[in-house]
Design a protein around this motif. Structure first.
Motif, mmCIF file in Angstrom:
data_model
loop_
_atom_site.group_PDB
_atom_site.id
_atom_site.type_symbol
_atom_site.label_atom_id
_atom_site.label_comp_id
_atom_site.label_asym_id
_atom_site.label_seq_id
_atom_site.Cartn_x
_atom_site.Cartn_y
_atom_site.Cartn_z
ATOM 1 N N PHE A 196 -3.093 9.034 -9.433
ATOM 2 C CA PHE A 196 -1.796 8.234 -9.401
ATOM 3 C C PHE A 196 -0.717 8.637 -8.273
ATOM 4 O O PHE A 196 0.274 8.110 -8.202
ATOM 5 C CB PHE A 196 -1.045 8.325 -10.996
ATOM 6 N N TRP A 197 -0.981 9.632 -7.537
ATOM 7 C CA TRP A 197 -0.286 10.051 -6.612
ATOM 8 C C TRP A 197 -0.730 9.644 -5.023
ATOM 9 O O TRP A 197 -1.515 8.709 -4.820
ATOM 10 C CB TRP A 197 0.255 11.563 -6.556
ATOM 11 N N LEU A 198 -0.549 10.439 -4.348
ATOM 12 C CA LEU A 198 -0.617 10.344 -2.844
ATOM 13 C C LEU A 198 -1.640 11.668 -2.323
ATOM 14 O O LEU A 198 -1.284 12.649 -2.906
ATOM 15 C CB LEU A 198 0.344 10.197 -1.945
ATOM 16 N N PRO A 199 -2.453 11.456 -1.216
ATOM 17 C CA PRO A 199 -3.015 12.647 -0.743
ATOM 18 C C PRO A 199 -2.017 13.735 -0.436
ATOM 19 O O PRO A 199 -0.895 13.604 0.016
ATOM 20 C CB PRO A 199 -3.834 12.023 0.293
ATOM 21 N N SER A 200 -2.327 15.096 -0.633
ATOM 22 C CA SER A 200 -1.674 15.912 -0.230
ATOM 23 C C SER A 200 -1.494 16.320 1.379
ATOM 24 O O SER A 200 -0.393 16.784 1.851
ATOM 25 C CB SER A 200 -2.072 17.386 -0.792
ATOM 26 N N ASP A 201 -2.495 16.021 2.067
ATOM 27 C CA ASP A 201 -2.435 15.891 3.312
ATOM 28 C C ASP A 201 -2.654 14.619 4.263
ATOM 29 O O ASP A 201 -4.131 14.572 4.220
ATOM 30 C CB ASP A 201 -3.339 17.142 4.077
ATOM 31 N N SER A 202 -1.707 14.001 4.520
ATOM 32 C CA SER A 202 -2.291 12.510 5.036
ATOM 33 C C SER A 202 -2.850 12.499 6.471
ATOM 34 O O SER A 202 -3.754 11.766 6.761
ATOM 35 C CB SER A 202 -0.991 11.585 5.112
ATOM 36 N N LYS A 203 -2.486 13.646 7.047
ATOM 37 C CA LYS A 203 -3.296 13.720 8.489
ATOM 38 C C LYS A 203 -4.866 14.126 8.391
ATOM 39 O O LYS A 203 -5.744 13.532 8.977
ATOM 40 C CB LYS A 203 -2.540 14.896 9.177
ATOM 41 N N LEU A 259 -9.601 2.954 0.677
ATOM 42 C CA LEU A 259 -10.410 2.115 1.117
ATOM 43 C C LEU A 259 -9.274 0.838 1.791
ATOM 44 O O LEU A 259 -9.575 0.264 2.934
ATOM 45 C CB LEU A 259 -10.872 1.144 0.193
ATOM 46 N N ALA A 260 -8.270 0.588 1.409
ATOM 47 C CA ALA A 260 -6.922 -0.049 1.981
ATOM 48 C C ALA A 260 -6.841 0.656 3.243
ATOM 49 O O ALA A 260 -6.581 -0.057 4.621
ATOM 50 C CB ALA A 260 -6.035 -0.495 1.290
ATOM 51 N N CYS A 261 -6.480 2.043 3.274
ATOM 52 C CA CYS A 261 -6.219 2.669 4.543
ATOM 53 C C CYS A 261 -7.335 2.621 5.657
ATOM 54 O O CYS A 261 -7.153 2.310 6.991
ATOM 55 C CB CYS A 261 -6.031 4.087 4.295
ATOM 56 N N LEU A 262 -8.433 2.570 5.101
ATOM 57 C CA LEU A 262 -9.767 2.382 5.964
ATOM 58 C C LEU A 262 -9.775 1.174 6.553
ATOM 59 O O LEU A 262 -9.991 1.030 7.983
ATOM 60 C CB LEU A 262 -11.153 2.926 5.198
ATOM 61 N N VAL A 263 -9.492 -0.108 5.742
ATOM 62 C CA VAL A 263 -9.566 -1.290 6.483
ATOM 63 C C VAL A 263 -8.517 -1.402 7.413
ATOM 64 O O VAL A 263 -8.590 -2.258 8.127
ATOM 65 C CB VAL A 263 -9.281 -2.351 4.966
ATOM 66 N N ALA A 264 -7.283 -0.857 7.236
ATOM 67 C CA ALA A 264 -6.293 -0.932 8.156
ATOM 68 C C ALA A 264 -6.718 -0.202 9.453
ATOM 69 O O ALA A 264 -6.473 -0.478 10.578
ATOM 70 C CB ALA A 264 -5.000 -0.363 7.784
ATOM 71 N N PRO A 284 3.037 1.579 -6.932
ATOM 72 C CA PRO A 284 3.926 1.186 -5.780
ATOM 73 C C PRO A 284 3.860 2.030 -4.550
ATOM 74 O O PRO A 284 3.795 1.710 -3.452
ATOM 75 C CB PRO A 284 5.314 0.908 -6.353
ATOM 76 N N TRP A 285 4.034 3.534 -4.840
ATOM 77 C CA TRP A 285 3.673 4.332 -3.549
ATOM 78 C C TRP A 285 2.284 4.361 -2.941
ATOM 79 O O TRP A 285 2.309 4.442 -1.783
ATOM 80 C CB TRP A 285 4.333 5.808 -3.965
ATOM 81 N N GLN A 286 1.358 4.056 -3.755
ATOM 82 C CA GLN A 286 0.034 4.007 -3.038
ATOM 83 C C GLN A 286 0.145 2.842 -2.162
ATOM 84 O O GLN A 286 -0.370 2.821 -1.230
ATOM 85 C CB GLN A 286 -1.083 4.150 -4.248
ATOM 86 N N LYS A 287 0.639 1.597 -2.701
ATOM 87 C CA LYS A 287 0.556 0.348 -1.945
ATOM 88 C C LYS A 287 1.340 0.646 -0.616
ATOM 89 O O LYS A 287 1.042 0.239 0.348
ATOM 90 C CB LYS A 287 1.259 -0.660 -2.784
ATOM 91 N N ARG A 288 2.328 1.297 -0.895
ATOM 92 C CA ARG A 288 3.341 1.559 0.526
ATOM 93 C C ARG A 288 2.822 2.400 1.373
ATOM 94 O O ARG A 288 2.686 2.260 2.482
ATOM 95 C CB ARG A 288 4.842 2.138 -0.029
ATOM 96 N N PHE A 289 2.042 3.209 0.865
ATOM 97 C CA PHE A 289 1.091 4.443 1.586
ATOM 98 C C PHE A 289 0.116 3.513 2.443
ATOM 99 O O PHE A 289 0.075 3.827 3.771
ATOM 100 C CB PHE A 289 0.651 5.542 0.716
ATOM 101 N N ALA A 290 -0.470 2.737 1.846
ATOM 102 C CA ALA A 290 -1.610 1.961 2.317
ATOM 103 C C ALA A 290 -1.173 0.931 3.616
ATOM 104 O O ALA A 290 -1.694 0.929 4.692
ATOM 105 C CB ALA A 290 -2.438 1.318 1.308
ATOM 106 N N LYS A 291 0.054 0.391 3.288
ATOM 107 C CA LYS A 291 0.670 -0.734 4.225
ATOM 108 C C LYS A 291 1.037 0.229 5.331
ATOM 109 O O LYS A 291 1.250 -0.457 6.369
ATOM 110 C CB LYS A 291 1.570 -1.322 3.538
#
Length: 160
Positions: A74-81, A114-119, A144-151
C-alpha cells in the motif's frame, strides 16, 4: 533472405509471453509484460526470463533472473531511482524476453509499477494509470499516493 527474417521473428516471439495469457499487458511499443500475484502459484507454461518482485521483504530466490524492489504493501518504493533503473531494464528486455512484475496481490504495487513502465514507454503520466486499468486490471494502482507517484514518475523533459 526471407527465411532468415522469418526465423529471427520466430526466435523473438518464442521468447515473449502470449498476448492472450492472463495478466499479460501489451505496452504501447508492442512489448509484453506479465503482472501477477505472488500469493497464487506460478501459472502453467513458460517461466519468466526476468522477474521483478515488489515486496517489503526479500522474496527469496527464483529459478530465473530476478530483481527485488523494497516496496511495502500500500505504499511507495523505498528507492524510486532504483525502481527507474530496473524498469528501464524491464522495458529493454521485454522486447525479446519474458518479463514479469509481481507483488503479493498483483494489483497495487504491480499496477503502479506497470503504470510507471507505460509512462517510460511514452504514454503521458496523466494517462498511464488509465492505460493500465483498462488493459491490465481495473483496480490497479490502489492508493492516491501510488496514483500520484505513477503520474509523476516520468517528468516532462527529464531523462530519469
Amino acid at each position: 533472405m526471407q527465411y532468415v527474417k522469418e526465423l529471427r521473428f520466430c526466435e523473438r516471439t518464442s521468447r515473449v509471453w502470449d498476448a492472450h495469457s492472463p495478466g499479460v499487458l501489451q505496452l504501447p511499443s508492442g512489448s509484453l509484460v506479465r503482472g501477477r500475484a505472488l500469493r497464487h502459484s506460478i501459472p502453467d507454461g513458460p517461466r519468466p526470463d526476468l522477474g521483478v518482485y515488489l515486496q517489503g521483504r526479500d522474496p527469496g530466490d527464483f529459478d530465473w533472473d530476478s530483481r527485488w524492489v523494497r516496496w511495502p504493501d500500500f505504499w511507495l518504493p523505498s528507492d524510486s531511482k532504483e525502481l527507474a533503473v530496473i524498469l528501464r531494464e524491464v522495458l529493454r528486455r521485454s522486447a525479446t524476453e519474458r518479463v514479469e512484475i509481481a507483488c503479493t496481490g498483483g494489483v497495487g504495487r504491480t499496477g503502479t509499477a506497470l503504470a510507471c513502465l507505460v509512462a517510460l514507454d511514452g504514454v503521458p503520466g496523466s494517462a498511464a494509470v488509465d492505460y493500465v486499468r483498462h488493459n491490465y486490471a481495473r483496480r490497479a494502482v490502489e492508493t492516491p499516493w501510488q496514483k500520484r507517484f505513477a503520474k509523476t514518475f516520468v517528468k516532462p523533459g527529464s531523462l530519469l
